[in-house]
Motif scaffolding. Structure first.
Motif, PDB file in Angstrom:
ATOM      1  N   PRO A  60       1.184  -1.583   0.153  1.00 22.00           N
ATOM      2  CA  PRO A  60       0.244   0.272   0.409  1.00 22.00           C
ATOM      3  C   PRO A  60       1.152   1.156   0.237  1.00 22.00           C
ATOM      4  O   PRO A  60       1.664   1.687   0.812  1.00 22.00           O
ATOM      5  CB  PRO A  60      -1.332   0.054   0.735  1.00 22.00           C
ATOM      6  N   TRP A  64      -2.031   7.275   1.355  1.00 14.55           N
ATOM      7  CA  TRP A  64      -3.176   6.239   1.739  1.00 14.55           C
ATOM      8  C   TRP A  64      -2.948   6.005   3.145  1.00 14.55           C
ATOM      9  O   TRP A  64      -4.707   6.069   3.880  1.00 14.55           O
ATOM     10  CB  TRP A  64      -3.559   4.728   1.344  1.00 14.55           C
ATOM     11  N   PHE A  65      -2.447   6.228   3.767  1.00 10.66           N
ATOM     12  CA  PHE A  65      -2.983   5.438   5.756  1.00 10.66           C
ATOM     13  C   PHE A  65      -3.395   7.246   6.267  1.00 10.66           C
ATOM     14  O   PHE A  65      -2.966   8.276   6.020  1.00 10.66           O
ATOM     15  CB  PHE A  65      -1.635   5.883   6.322  1.00 10.66           C
ATOM     16  N   THR A  71       2.480   4.935   9.059  1.00 11.41           N
ATOM     17  CA  THR A  71       2.480   4.289   7.915  1.00 11.41           C
ATOM     18  C   THR A  71       3.794   3.237   8.347  1.00 11.41           C
ATOM     19  O   THR A  71       3.958   1.851   7.792  1.00 11.41           O
ATOM     20  CB  THR A  71       3.499   4.446   6.918  1.00 11.41           C
ATOM     21  N   GLY A  80       0.027  -4.280   6.049  1.00  8.31           N
ATOM     22  CA  GLY A  80      -0.751  -4.814   5.134  1.00  8.31           C
ATOM     23  C   GLY A  80      -0.416  -4.843   3.732  1.00  8.31           C
ATOM     24  O   GLY A  80      -1.414  -6.092   3.612  1.00  8.31           O
ATOM     25  N   CYS A 110      -5.105  -2.535   2.213  1.00 12.06           N
ATOM     26  CA  CYS A 110      -5.288  -0.905   3.017  1.00 12.06           C
ATOM     27  C   CYS A 110      -6.544  -1.623   3.149  1.00 12.06           C
ATOM     28  O   CYS A 110      -6.886  -0.557   5.035  1.00 12.06           O
ATOM     29  CB  CYS A 110      -5.712  -0.840   1.343  1.00 12.06           C
ATOM     30  N   HIS A 111      -6.449  -2.635   4.841  1.00  7.95           N
ATOM     31  CA  HIS A 111      -7.873  -3.018   5.929  1.00  7.95           C
ATOM     32  C   HIS A 111      -7.159  -2.274   6.699  1.00  7.95           C
ATOM     33  O   HIS A 111      -8.073  -1.307   7.303  1.00  7.95           O
ATOM     34  CB  HIS A 111      -7.501  -4.156   6.390  1.00  7.95           C
ATOM     35  N   CYS A 113      -5.864   1.374   6.475  1.00  8.93           N
ATOM     36  CA  CYS A 113      -5.118   1.854   6.183  1.00  8.93           C
ATOM     37  C   CYS A 113      -5.615   3.797   6.702  1.00  8.93           C
ATOM     38  O   CYS A 113      -5.251   4.524   7.077  1.00  8.93           O
ATOM     39  CB  CYS A 113      -5.429   2.339   4.572  1.00  8.93           C
ATOM     40  N   ALA A 128     -11.347   2.070   7.125  1.00  9.04           N
ATOM     41  CA  ALA A 128     -10.954   1.584   5.880  1.00  9.04           C
ATOM     42  C   ALA A 128     -11.490   1.131   4.697  1.00  9.04           C
ATOM     43  O   ALA A 128     -11.966   1.264   3.324  1.00  9.04           O
ATOM     44  CB  ALA A 128     -10.069   0.202   6.082  1.00  9.04           C
ATOM     45  N   TRP A 131     -13.199   4.287   2.962  1.00  2.98           N
ATOM     46  CA  TRP A 131     -11.810   5.120   2.347  1.00  2.98           C
ATOM     47  C   TRP A 131     -11.863   4.121   0.700  1.00  2.98           C
ATOM     48  O   TRP A 131     -11.380   4.558  -0.271  1.00  2.98           O
ATOM     49  CB  TRP A 131     -10.694   5.014   2.917  1.00  2.98           C
ATOM     50  N   LEU A 132     -11.686   2.874   1.350  1.00  5.40           N
ATOM     51  CA  LEU A 132     -11.423   1.780  -0.613  1.00  5.40           C
ATOM     52  C   LEU A 132     -12.867   2.143  -1.085  1.00  5.40           C
ATOM     53  O   LEU A 132     -12.100   1.752  -2.604  1.00  5.40           O
ATOM     54  CB  LEU A 132     -11.361   0.270   0.291  1.00  5.40           C
ATOM     55  N   VAL A 139      -6.616   2.601  -5.836  1.00  5.08           N
ATOM     56  CA  VAL A 139      -5.954   1.163  -5.489  1.00  5.08           C
ATOM     57  C   VAL A 139      -5.812   0.403  -6.908  1.00  5.08           C
ATOM     58  O   VAL A 139      -5.337  -0.070  -6.979  1.00  5.08           O
ATOM     59  CB  VAL A 139      -6.768   0.622  -4.597  1.00  5.08           C
TER      60      VAL A 139
END
Length: 249
Positions: A60, A64-65, A71, A80, A110-111, A113, A128, A131-132, A139
């Motif tokens: 990732p 994205w965090f 991170t 991740g 990304c679970h 993030c 998350a 966000w996804l 992504v």
């Protein structure tokens, strides 16, 4: 590239802080803790996984965090990416086709993030997932595959214990239970990065069986990727080195 910040000379390691109940909100691996983890490898080293298809490394993007501090932490980029690998290692034994597996792996990367810190953070799975759903193009462009609906649901529920599901979550679980349980299993197997063994994988909390080969492989992924990162490799290179060393034949 963010460089890991290990404890200064004389400062307690992550393991020492955990034993004293004094873990900070943001927790970064250090050599003393990693050396202890490396010395407590679980049984099963002679059991190998078998993969009918290739494994894709999905790292990732740090941007994205939710917080810069997370991170490089124990719930950050490398966690991740390892969970995404473990999803791919585990899925063939469940009869999932590669396309479905990659969609779940992309979301798995990304679970965490949207975590705000490394302590208990209820609701980070839902954050998350939202966000996804709002960043599918980014992504998909980065990973070459789009997280599916079931994958996003799995992310939303990965941090929610089964016995606390509300009515909506029960409905989601009935529709996408296998994806949810696969992500929960992969996430649990990466707990070998945590500094106390009582926090490691607990099969009693999982609804899918833990394959005999999985604990040792997951442990090796943690040790090799974290050691490479501490030695100065970037996240992607650290994970490449770990994957090359542990990839089942």
């Amino acid at each position: 590239m963010i460089t890991p910040t290990p404890p200064a000379t004389g400062e307690p390691s992550l393991r020492e802080l955990a034993a004293a109940g004094q873990l900070p909100d943001h927790q970064v691996m250090d050599r003393a803790t990693l050396d202890w983890i490396a010395g407590h490898r679980p049984a099963g080293a002679d059991v190998r996984a078998r993969l009918p298809h290739s494994v894709r490394l999905l790292v990732p993007n740090a941007s994205w965090f939710a917080r810069t501090e997370t991170t490089d932490s124990i719930h950050g980029v490398r966690h991740g990416a390892r969970v995404a690998l473990l999803v791919q290692f585990l899925a063939p034994g469940l009869g999932l086709v590669p396309e479905r597996v990659l969609a779940l792996a992309a979301a798995a990367a990304c679970h965490d993030c949207r975590r705000r810190h490394d302590s208990a953070d209820p609701g980070h799975g839902r954050r998350a997932a939202r966000w996804l759903a709002g960043h599918l193009d980014a992504v998909t462009s980065a990973f070459g595959t789009a997280p599916s609906t079931e994958a996003i649901v799995a992310v939303a529920l990965h941090d929610v214990p089964h016995h606390t599901f509300d009515q909506r979550e029960e409905g989601q679980y009935r529709r996408h239970g296998l994806a949810v349980d696969l992500l929960k299993l992969a996430d649990a197997l990466d707990r070998y990065r945590l500094p106390l063994p009582r926090w490691w994988t607990d099969p009693g909390r999982l609804r899918l069986p833990v394959p005999d080969w999985a604990p040792a492989l997951a442990h090796d992924l943690v040790v090799r990727s974290e050691r490479a990162r501490l030695d100065g490799a970037c996240d992607a290179r650290a994970l490449e080195l770990a994957l090359h060393a542990v990839r089942p034949e």
